[in-house]
Design an enzyme around this catalytic site. Structure first.
Site, short mmCIF file in Angstrom:
data_model
loop_
_atom_site.label_atom_id
_atom_site.label_comp_id
_atom_site.label_asym_id
_atom_site.label_seq_id
_atom_site.Cartn_x
_atom_site.Cartn_y
_atom_site.Cartn_z
N ARG A 155 0.86 -1.27 0.09
CA ARG A 155 0.11 -0.07 -0.01
C ARG A 155 1.05 1.46 0.10
NH1 ARG A 155 -5.74 0.32 0.19
NH2 ARG A 155 -6.19 2.56 0.55
N ASP A 163 -8.73 14.22 6.34
CA ASP A 163 -7.59 14.29 7.31
C ASP A 163 -7.32 12.68 7.23
OD1 ASP A 163 -9.46 12.93 8.87
OD2 ASP A 163 -9.78 14.50 10.49
N ALA A 164 -6.64 12.20 8.36
CA ALA A 164 -6.31 10.78 8.45
C ALA A 164 -7.05 9.82 8.85
CB ALA A 164 -5.14 10.50 9.55
N GLY A 165 -8.46 10.34 9.21
CA GLY A 165 -9.65 9.38 9.44
C GLY A 165 -10.59 9.06 8.25
N ASN A 195 -12.98 16.08 0.07
CA ASN A 195 -13.60 15.03 -0.39
C ASN A 195 -15.01 15.18 -0.28
OD1 ASN A 195 -14.22 12.32 -1.00
ND2 ASN A 195 -13.52 11.37 0.96
N THR A 196 -15.75 14.52 -0.94
CA THR A 196 -17.25 14.53 -1.09
C THR A 196 -17.89 13.19 -0.51
OG1 THR A 196 -19.32 14.94 -2.07
CG2 THR A 196 -17.73 14.30 -3.27
N HIS A 197 -18.72 13.35 0.44
CA HIS A 197 -19.37 11.96 0.99
C HIS A 197 -20.78 12.04 0.98
CE1 HIS A 197 -19.76 8.40 3.60
NE2 HIS A 197 -20.30 9.32 4.43
N ASP A 216 -13.64 9.84 6.60
CA ASP A 216 -14.79 10.81 6.69
C ASP A 216 -14.91 11.59 7.76
OD1 ASP A 216 -15.13 9.84 3.94
OD2 ASP A 216 -16.69 8.30 4.79
#
Ligand code: GAR
Length: 205
Positions: free
Chosen positions: A71, A145-147, A111-113, A149
């Site tokens: 990865r 960020d790192a999470g 990002n879009t969620h 969403d």
């Protein structure tokens, strides 16, 4: 981010049909929108999102995890590919992979969620909202960020769940609202810049 160049340069990453990408392509056709999509990247081949970029004459690249030893190697290669286009902004538009902290340190990434954060993070926002029985859901645009969403919220839009909705009808209705929100906000970021302090997000450099 300091005030971006005019037009601001964006790399858009996709994994699927690319209707959010298409909305950005269409908006960018008007010079006053202030954005140039300099490349579209994907984590898989043969998707409509890439075809949309091709039709618009936008360079594309594909980085598939399975072609890399691990990865980290995938992420490094993705980062280098994006870097080559010198973006002011990276937009994840239905990109179904997490990017690394190193990627996020390097690029302002939004990002879009398809859910109202912090509810229903992850890959199945519309299905999870439907299963829970919520009466309103929607979409969230956020600074990655790192999470999963969890990033600082730029904007949200509310969509009602109708009694006869299935996952598909609900997601399609969310996507109509989501595209409009994405176009509005990415345009503002391109023209005005954005500043993020903890969870506080403001337009303007
Ligand atoms: C969008 O609804 C986007 O929010 C969602 O995938 C769809 C992509 O549609 N992303 C996620 O669920 C990421 N967690 P599109 O390919 O037609 O733009």
């Amino acid at each position: 981010m300091s005030k971006p160049r005019t037009p601001a340069r964006a790399v858009v990453l996709v994994s699927g049909s690319g209707t959010n990408l298409q909305a950005l392509i269409d908006a960018s056709a008007d010079e006053s929108y202030g954005l140039q999509i300099v490349a579209v990247g994907a984590d898989r081949d043969g998707i409509e999102g890439l075809a949309r970029a091709d039709r618009a004459g936008i360079p594309t690249f594909v980085k598939q995890v399975k072609h890399f030893a691990d990865r980290d190697a995938w992420d490094t290669s993705l980062r280098r590919a994006v870097e080559g286009f010198e973006p002011d902004l990276v937009v994840l538009a239905g990109f179904m992979k997490l990017v690394s902290p190193a990627f996020l340190e390097r690029f302002l990434t939004v990002n879009t969620h398809p859910a109202l954060s912090p509810s229903f993070p992850g890959m199945h926002g519309p299905a999870d909202a439907l299963a829970y029985g919520v009466k309103v859901t929607g979409a969230t645009l956020f600074v990655v960020d790192a999470g999963v969403d969890t990033g600082a919220i730029i904007d949200q839009v509310v969509v009602r769940v109708e009694p006869d909705d299935d996952v598909e009808t609900l997601h399609e209705r969310i996507k109509v609202a989501e595209r409009a929100m994405l176009v509005d906000n990415v345009g503002r970021i391109a023209r005005e810049g954005i500043s993020v302090t903890g969870r506080d997000v403001r337009f303007g450099a």
